[in-house]
Every structure is written in C-alpha cells, then in structure tokens.
Write an enzyme that holds these catalytic residues in place. Sequence first.
Site, PDB file in Angstrom:
ATOM      1  N   ASP A  98       0.851  -1.206   0.000  1.00  0.00           N
ATOM      2  CA  ASP A  98       0.000   0.000   0.000  1.00  0.00           C
ATOM      3  C   ASP A  98       0.883   1.252   0.000  1.00  0.00           C
ATOM      4  O   ASP A  98       1.806   1.350   0.804  1.00  0.00           O
ATOM      5  CB  ASP A  98      -0.894  -0.035   1.256  1.00  0.00           C
ATOM      6  CG  ASP A  98      -2.077   0.919   1.175  1.00  0.00           C
ATOM      7  OD1 ASP A  98      -1.917   2.029   0.636  1.00  0.00           O
ATOM      8  OD2 ASP A  98      -3.156   0.552   1.668  1.00  0.00           O
ATOM      9  N   HIS A 100      -0.454   4.519   0.102  1.00  0.00           N
ATOM     10  CA  HIS A 100      -1.143   5.710   0.609  1.00  0.00           C
ATOM     11  C   HIS A 100      -0.519   6.169   1.924  1.00  0.00           C
ATOM     12  O   HIS A 100      -0.439   5.378   2.858  1.00  0.00           O
ATOM     13  CB  HIS A 100      -2.625   5.402   0.814  1.00  0.00           C
ATOM     14  CG  HIS A 100      -3.326   5.045  -0.455  1.00  0.00           C
ATOM     15  ND1 HIS A 100      -3.381   3.762  -0.929  1.00  0.00           N
ATOM     16  CD2 HIS A 100      -3.980   5.820  -1.364  1.00  0.00           C
ATOM     17  CE1 HIS A 100      -4.049   3.756  -2.081  1.00  0.00           C
ATOM     18  NE2 HIS A 100      -4.426   4.987  -2.379  1.00  0.00           N
ATOM     19  N   SER A 151      -5.424  -4.227   2.084  1.00  0.00           N
ATOM     20  CA  SER A 151      -4.602  -3.909   3.260  1.00  0.00           C
ATOM     21  C   SER A 151      -5.257  -4.385   4.555  1.00  0.00           C
ATOM     22  O   SER A 151      -4.566  -4.661   5.541  1.00  0.00           O
ATOM     23  CB  SER A 151      -4.330  -2.406   3.347  1.00  0.00           C
ATOM     24  OG  SER A 151      -3.601  -1.997   2.213  1.00  0.00           O
TER      25      SER A 151
HETATM   26 CO1  B1M Z   1      -5.686   5.596  -4.090  1.00  0.00          CO
HETATM   27  N1  B1M Z   1      -7.264   4.518  -3.660  1.00  0.00           N
HETATM   28  N2  B1M Z   1      -5.020   4.167  -5.216  1.00  0.00           N
HETATM   29  N3  B1M Z   1      -4.244   6.792  -4.470  1.00  0.00           N
HETATM   30  N4  B1M Z   1      -6.664   6.900  -3.187  1.00  0.00           N
HETATM   31  C1  B1M Z   1      -8.178   5.046  -2.651  1.00  0.00           C
HETATM   32  C2  B1M Z   1      -7.832   4.517  -1.265  1.00  0.00           C
HETATM   33  C3  B1M Z   1      -9.575   4.511  -3.168  1.00  0.00           C
HETATM   34  C4  B1M Z   1     -10.637   4.314  -2.072  1.00  0.00           C
HETATM   35  C5  B1M Z   1     -10.078   5.466  -4.254  1.00  0.00           C
HETATM   36  C6  B1M Z   1     -11.427   5.094  -4.845  1.00  0.00           C
HETATM   37  O1  B1M Z   1     -11.513   4.153  -5.603  1.00  0.00           O
HETATM   38  N5  B1M Z   1     -12.470   5.823  -4.508  1.00  0.00           N
HETATM   39  C7  B1M Z   1      -9.138   3.159  -3.861  1.00  0.00           C
HETATM   40  C8  B1M Z   1      -9.145   1.894  -2.975  1.00  0.00           C
HETATM   41  C9  B1M Z   1     -10.234   0.946  -3.343  1.00  0.00           C
HETATM   42  C10 B1M Z   1     -10.160  -0.354  -2.633  1.00  0.00           C
HETATM   43  O2  B1M Z   1      -9.197  -0.843  -2.135  1.00  0.00           O
HETATM   44  N6  B1M Z   1     -11.306  -0.952  -2.599  1.00  0.00           N
HETATM   45  C11 B1M Z   1      -7.750   3.502  -4.348  1.00  0.00           C
HETATM   46  C12 B1M Z   1      -7.063   2.806  -5.373  1.00  0.00           C
HETATM   47  C13 B1M Z   1      -7.866   1.753  -6.107  1.00  0.00           C
HETATM   48  C14 B1M Z   1      -5.729   3.081  -5.712  1.00  0.00           C
HETATM   49  C15 B1M Z   1      -4.844   2.328  -6.743  1.00  0.00           C
HETATM   50  C16 B1M Z   1      -4.970   0.807  -6.722  1.00  0.00           C
HETATM   51  C17 B1M Z   1      -5.178   2.906  -8.112  1.00  0.00           C
HETATM   52  C18 B1M Z   1      -4.460   2.248  -9.288  1.00  0.00           C
HETATM   53  O3  B1M Z   1      -3.263   2.155  -9.314  1.00  0.00           O
HETATM   54  N7  B1M Z   1      -5.263   1.810 -10.211  1.00  0.00           N
HETATM   55  C19 B1M Z   1      -3.441   2.800  -6.322  1.00  0.00           C
HETATM   56  C20 B1M Z   1      -2.910   1.905  -5.190  1.00  0.00           C
HETATM   57  C21 B1M Z   1      -1.456   1.710  -5.214  1.00  0.00           C
HETATM   58  C22 B1M Z   1      -1.010   0.917  -3.995  1.00  0.00           C
HETATM   59  O4  B1M Z   1      -1.233   1.333  -2.870  1.00  0.00           O
HETATM   60  N8  B1M Z   1      -0.401  -0.210  -4.229  1.00  0.00           N
HETATM   61  C23 B1M Z   1      -3.737   4.145  -5.734  1.00  0.00           C
HETATM   62  C24 B1M Z   1      -2.853   5.202  -5.730  1.00  0.00           C
HETATM   63  C25 B1M Z   1      -3.112   6.470  -5.200  1.00  0.00           C
HETATM   64  C26 B1M Z   1      -2.208   7.675  -5.381  1.00  0.00           C
HETATM   65  C27 B1M Z   1      -0.717   7.322  -5.369  1.00  0.00           C
HETATM   66  C28 B1M Z   1      -2.548   8.367  -6.685  1.00  0.00           C
HETATM   67  C29 B1M Z   1      -2.698   8.599  -4.205  1.00  0.00           C
HETATM   68  C30 B1M Z   1      -1.909   8.386  -2.891  1.00  0.00           C
HETATM   69  C31 B1M Z   1      -0.823   9.389  -2.668  1.00  0.00           C
HETATM   70  C32 B1M Z   1      -0.241   9.304  -1.297  1.00  0.00           C
HETATM   71  O5  B1M Z   1      -0.838   8.890  -0.331  1.00  0.00           O
HETATM   72  N9  B1M Z   1       0.987   9.711  -1.207  1.00  0.00           N
HETATM   73  C33 B1M Z   1      -4.108   8.056  -3.967  1.00  0.00           C
HETATM   74  C34 B1M Z   1      -5.117   8.773  -3.256  1.00  0.00           C
HETATM   75  C35 B1M Z   1      -4.779  10.188  -2.900  1.00  0.00           C
HETATM   76  C36 B1M Z   1      -6.357   8.184  -2.903  1.00  0.00           C
HETATM   77  C37 B1M Z   1      -7.597   8.843  -2.260  1.00  0.00           C
HETATM   78  C38 B1M Z   1      -8.291   9.645  -3.362  1.00  0.00           C
HETATM   79  C39 B1M Z   1      -7.360   9.758  -1.062  1.00  0.00           C
HETATM   80  C40 B1M Z   1      -6.581   9.142   0.083  1.00  0.00           C
HETATM   81  C41 B1M Z   1      -6.172  10.181   1.079  1.00  0.00           C
HETATM   82  O6  B1M Z   1      -5.030  10.597   1.122  1.00  0.00           O
HETATM   83  N10 B1M Z   1      -7.133  10.677   1.891  1.00  0.00           N
HETATM   84  C42 B1M Z   1      -8.407   7.572  -1.790  1.00  0.00           C
HETATM   85  C43 B1M Z   1      -9.885   7.802  -1.665  1.00  0.00           C
HETATM   86  C44 B1M Z   1     -10.411   7.606  -0.244  1.00  0.00           C
HETATM   87  O7  B1M Z   1      -9.705   7.388   0.693  1.00  0.00           O
HETATM   88  N11 B1M Z   1     -11.704   7.618  -0.127  1.00  0.00           N
HETATM   89  C45 B1M Z   1      -7.842   6.494  -2.648  1.00  0.00           C
HETATM   90  C46 B1M Z   1      -6.886  11.698   2.887  1.00  0.00           C
HETATM   91  C47 B1M Z   1      -6.304  11.029   4.155  1.00  0.00           C
HETATM   92  C48 B1M Z   1      -6.049  12.079   5.230  1.00  0.00           C
HETATM   93  O8  B1M Z   1      -7.257  10.113   4.630  1.00  0.00           O
HETATM   94  O9  B1M Z   1      -5.607   8.182   4.586  1.00  0.00           O
HETATM   95  O10 B1M Z   1      -8.066   7.800   5.106  1.00  0.00           O
HETATM   96  P1  B1M Z   1      -6.867   8.653   5.173  1.00  0.00           P
HETATM   97  O11 B1M Z   1      -6.511   8.937   6.716  1.00  0.00           O
HETATM   98  C49 B1M Z   1      -7.475   9.332   7.669  1.00  0.00           C
HETATM   99  C50 B1M Z   1      -8.072   8.153   8.431  1.00  0.00           C
HETATM  100  O12 B1M Z   1      -8.272   7.017   7.639  1.00  0.00           O
HETATM  101  C51 B1M Z   1      -7.136   7.957   9.575  1.00  0.00           C
HETATM  102  O13 B1M Z   1      -6.637   9.264   9.861  1.00  0.00           O
HETATM  103  C52 B1M Z   1      -6.733  10.111   8.717  1.00  0.00           C
HETATM  104  C53 B1M Z   1      -7.504  11.366   9.081  1.00  0.00           C
HETATM  105  O14 B1M Z   1      -7.089  11.939  10.273  1.00  0.00           O
HETATM  106  N12 B1M Z   1      -5.976   7.092   9.483  1.00  0.00           N
HETATM  107  C54 B1M Z   1      -5.387   6.598  10.602  1.00  0.00           C
HETATM  108  C55 B1M Z   1      -5.294   6.637   8.423  1.00  0.00           C
HETATM  109  N13 B1M Z   1      -4.292   5.855   8.814  1.00  0.00           N
HETATM  110  C56 B1M Z   1      -4.321   5.815  10.155  1.00  0.00           C
HETATM  111  C57 B1M Z   1      -3.508   5.139  11.070  1.00  0.00           C
HETATM  112  C58 B1M Z   1      -3.800   5.281  12.444  1.00  0.00           C
HETATM  113  C59 B1M Z   1      -4.852   6.092  12.845  1.00  0.00           C
HETATM  114  C60 B1M Z   1      -5.672   6.748  11.944  1.00  0.00           C
HETATM  115  O15 B1M Z   1      -3.091   4.698  13.396  1.00  0.00           O
HETATM  116  C61 B1M Z   1      -2.061   3.836  13.049  1.00  0.00           C
END
Ligand code: B1M
Length: 215
Positions: A98, A100, A151
């Site tokens: 992963d 992200h 993940s």
């Molecule tokens: Co991707 N991605 N992405 N992506 N991406 C998602 C996760 C996705 C839901 C988008 C969608 O389809 N709507 C989807 C996953 C679907 C699934 O698994 N069912 C997805 C996909 C499919 C993919 C790829 C597979 C796409 C592809 O290549 N075809 C690929 C994966 C590659 C891989 O990982 N092997 C990919 C790639 C990417 C980018 C590189 C372009 C980029 C990431 C850049 C980066 O992180 N440096 C990206 C992004 C930006 C997203 C979305 C749009 C936004 C994620 C984000 O940063 N959110 C995302 C959509 C979504 O999440 N709904 C998506 C903001 C962030 C602050 O939130 O990380 O959730 P989040 O963290 C929150 C809480 O979750 C929590 O605290 C934070 C807030 O305070 N939290 C924790 C998180 N970790 C924590 C740990 C803790 C405590 C709290 O304690 C340990």
Amino acid sequence: LPLFERLERRIVDGERNGLEADLDAAMEHKPPLEIINENLLAGMKVVGELFGSGQMQLPFVLQSAEVMKAAVAYLEPHLEKESAAGKGTLVLATVKGDVHDIGKNLVDIIVSNNGYNVVNLGIKQPIGAILDSAEQHGADAIGMSGLLVKSTVVMKENLEEMNSRGVADRYPVLLGGAALTRSYVENDLDELYRGEVRYARDAFEGLRLMDSIMA
Ligand code: B1M
C-alpha cells in the site's frame, strides 16, 4: 472563489501556484489544524469521490495528493506543539503493498506534536521490518495504516504473525485507514490478536488511544 472554497478547490484541481499565499491568509482566520481538517481534507474527500466514480484519472489524483502534502508541510511548523516529549514511542507504517501515506503522515504529525516519539517507517512496510524497528526503538505501540481493501487482509496477517512470534503481549496495535471499519477491528481482529488492537477513525483518535495505552 472565496478563500476557503479556493483552498479546497486547489486540492481537487491539484493547483499549487499561490498555495502558500492562500495558506498564510487562511491562518489569519483560523488555526492551521482547522484548515487541514475542514478545508484540505474536504478537498481530498471530493478527489476520492471523483476517482471512485471514474470522473478523475490517477495522474490527477497524484497531483492532488502532492498539493495536499505540500499544504500540510507548509502548515506543520505552525501547529501547536506540546513541549513535553518522551511520553512514549509509536512505530508507524503503511502496510505491505500500500502506497497511501497522507493519513499516516497526519497521524505522525498529531501524535508527535503531542509529546510522543514517532518512528515513521514510510509505505509498503512488511511486518518483519515493522517488528525489527519496534524492537530496536523499544516501541510502546505499533501503528499500521492502509487504505486498500487488501490492506485490511494484510493487517490481519500481520497480527497473526505477531501472535506466532509471541510479541502480541508486548505491542498494542493501532489500526487506521479508509477501508477499515470499527467493527472489523474491534470484533474480528480483536478476537484474533492476543494483545490489544484498537481502531482509530482519525489522527485524533490515534492520539487518544496512545494516551490510553500509556496511562
Ligand atoms: Co488511491 N485509492 N489508489 N491513491 N486513493 C483510494 C484509497 C480509493 C478508495 C479510491 C477510490 O476508488 N475511490 C481506492 C481503494 C479501493 C479499494 O481498495 N477498494 C484507491 C485505489 C484503487 C488506488 C490504486 C490501486 C489505483 C491504481 O493504481 N489503479 C493505487 C494503489 C497503489 C497501492 O497502494 N499499491 C492508488 C494510488 C493512489 C495515489 C498514489 C494516486 C494517491 C496516494 C498518494 C499518497 O498517499 N501519497 C491516492 C489517493 C490520494 C487516494 C484517495 C483519493 C485519497 C486518500 C487520502 O489521502 N485521503 C483515496 C480515496 C479515499 O480514501 N476515499 C484512494 C486523505 C487522508 C487524510 O485520509 O488516509 O483515510 P486517510 O486517513 C485518515 C483516516 O483514515 C485515519 O486518519 C486520517 C484522518 O485523520 N488514518 C489513521 C489513516 N491511517 C491511520 C492510522 C492510524 C490512525 C488513523 O493509526 C495507526
């Protein structure tokens, strides 16, 4: 557009030019943490929706992520910090497979600004590397982040590995990321893991959990 809408828009459009000036202006109206939570994260939410519904292509998602990271990095020095350090050590990583890391890095910022030592291992970390680091740094807890559905499976395997290595008693585990649900962690994974495993919905819950682990 008005300032705060423009900031949200910048994330959605991946528009970096003039970002710092807007952030400076925004900080005159509210604390940097509120800007992150209310405006920048709102933009990332829209990006997720557009991407999920096929209206936004991956390179643009990447651009948005980069503007998000630049904005957080710019605000970071202005965040309030607790002066006391050394409340405990958290080893933090995005799990194997992963990439992200925006959410994980927010957890790092919030937890380390509140007196903890955070060892941030980065992305795609296999459980072996996480445990080596935990051992080396005398971690009080391990935090794993992951946004992909797969993940959540990796996290489960990691906990099983920790059980079989006999380190579950030593390391409470915090799990977070968009694909997890509270019930999956607090029921399914809690049943499986021989130590303590907790779900954090956001970075602040991560901090509260660290506080309760160290209490
Ligand atoms: Co991707 N991605 N992405 N992506 N991406 C998602 C996760 C996705 C839901 C988008 C969608 O389809 N709507 C989807 C996953 C679907 C699934 O698994 N069912 C997805 C996909 C499919 C993919 C790829 C597979 C796409 C592809 O290549 N075809 C690929 C994966 C590659 C891989 O990982 N092997 C990919 C790639 C990417 C980018 C590189 C372009 C980029 C990431 C850049 C980066 O992180 N440096 C990206 C992004 C930006 C997203 C979305 C749009 C936004 C994620 C984000 O940063 N959110 C995302 C959509 C979504 O999440 N709904 C998506 C903001 C962030 C602050 O939130 O990380 O959730 P989040 O963290 C929150 C809480 O979750 C929590 O605290 C934070 C807030 O305070 N939290 C924790 C998180 N970790 C924590 C740990 C803790 C405590 C709290 O304690 C340990």
